[in-house]
Design an enzyme around this catalytic site. Sequence first.
Site, PDB file in Angstrom:
ATOM      1  N   SER A  48       0.805  -1.219   0.000  1.00 30.80           N
ATOM      2  CA  SER A  48       0.000   0.000   0.000  1.00 30.80           C
ATOM      3  C   SER A  48       0.835   1.265   0.000  1.00 30.80           C
ATOM      4  O   SER A  48       0.382   2.312  -0.469  1.00 30.80           O
ATOM      5  CB  SER A  48      -0.936   0.006   1.213  1.00 30.80           C
ATOM      6  OG  SER A  48      -0.209  -0.169   2.420  1.00 30.80           O
ATOM      7  N   HIS A 281       0.418   6.057   6.610  1.00 33.20           N
ATOM      8  CA  HIS A 281       0.717   5.901   5.192  1.00 33.20           C
ATOM      9  C   HIS A 281       1.092   7.263   4.613  1.00 33.20           C
ATOM     10  O   HIS A 281       0.723   8.304   5.161  1.00 33.20           O
ATOM     11  CB  HIS A 281      -0.489   5.336   4.430  1.00 33.20           C
ATOM     12  CG  HIS A 281      -0.622   3.852   4.515  1.00 33.20           C
ATOM     13  ND1 HIS A 281      -1.042   3.218   5.663  1.00 33.20           N
ATOM     14  CD2 HIS A 281      -0.376   2.866   3.611  1.00 33.20           C
ATOM     15  CE1 HIS A 281      -1.054   1.914   5.458  1.00 33.20           C
ATOM     16  NE2 HIS A 281      -0.660   1.676   4.220  1.00 33.20           N
TER      17      HIS A 281
END
Length: 300
Positions: A48, A281
């Site tokens: 990801s 992230h």
Amino acid sequence: MNSTTSSARRPRAAAMVAALGCTMTAVALGPATAEASTGGVYVALGDSDAAGSVVFPQSELLTCARSTANYPSLVAKALQVQTFRDVTCASATTKHLTQPQPGNVVGVAPPQFDALSADTTLVTMSMGGNDIGIADDAYGCVNPFPAAAGHSCAADFTAGGRDTFVERTDALAATYGDVLEQIHQRAPHARVLVVGYQYFFRPGGCPAAHPISSRDSDYLQQSLSRLNAMVAAQAAAHNATYVDLEPSTINHDACAPVGDRWAEGIIPSPPTGGTSLIPVHPNAAGYENTARQILAALGH
């Protein structure tokens, strides 16, 4: 915290992807110079952190949560590659390079190595975080109480004189080296770049903004840096270029003000253009920086 804790107790990319349906504006890199145009075949592998999960706009949301503003897309545009194969996928581990991966919500992603071919000229890969479970386990470090009253996940992970993430990272090293050798076998003419993970938490963290104690945020960052060091060593040993993101992302971590922040922490920023809605992230600005570092490594 027990490393075998069910993932159902922690937020997962799948649940967050299924709940989101908005569109955000991504900022692309400037036009490539004539010297940066390479043509050729570019294959992007990874998890990801490479896919740009839930950074909008998305090219594929429900299986791999892949963004059109992720760093592979920005690099492909800057280099004006002839063929671009982005097979990055949220939740991927090294086993999904050679095995199919169930989609985060629906579908099945084929093995990422299927995208490699003898005519591949460039490969980038971000991989390893899911293998050692650091993103999932970071959610278990959330502590809304003062450090003296809360529970320390760093204490759990280092109980009994053993460090869980040290052991997981060391155990992954041989697999990582084998992965790089397989890339060379499948794409013998390709330049291979391995991309590290960026800096997420400054020393002491920022418990007021992200409810993780100073001790625990330091422990998580140290564990991530250790993973980066292992990946760098394997890249050096297996004829790959390591792209180190940590130096360029210091002061742009999850504790930085919105606008200077290139990574999201446990509590993502308000949903403004290009912000990642998945905790821990990169956001769109982080992907722009990653693309710049890759292009610099390629001499562009």
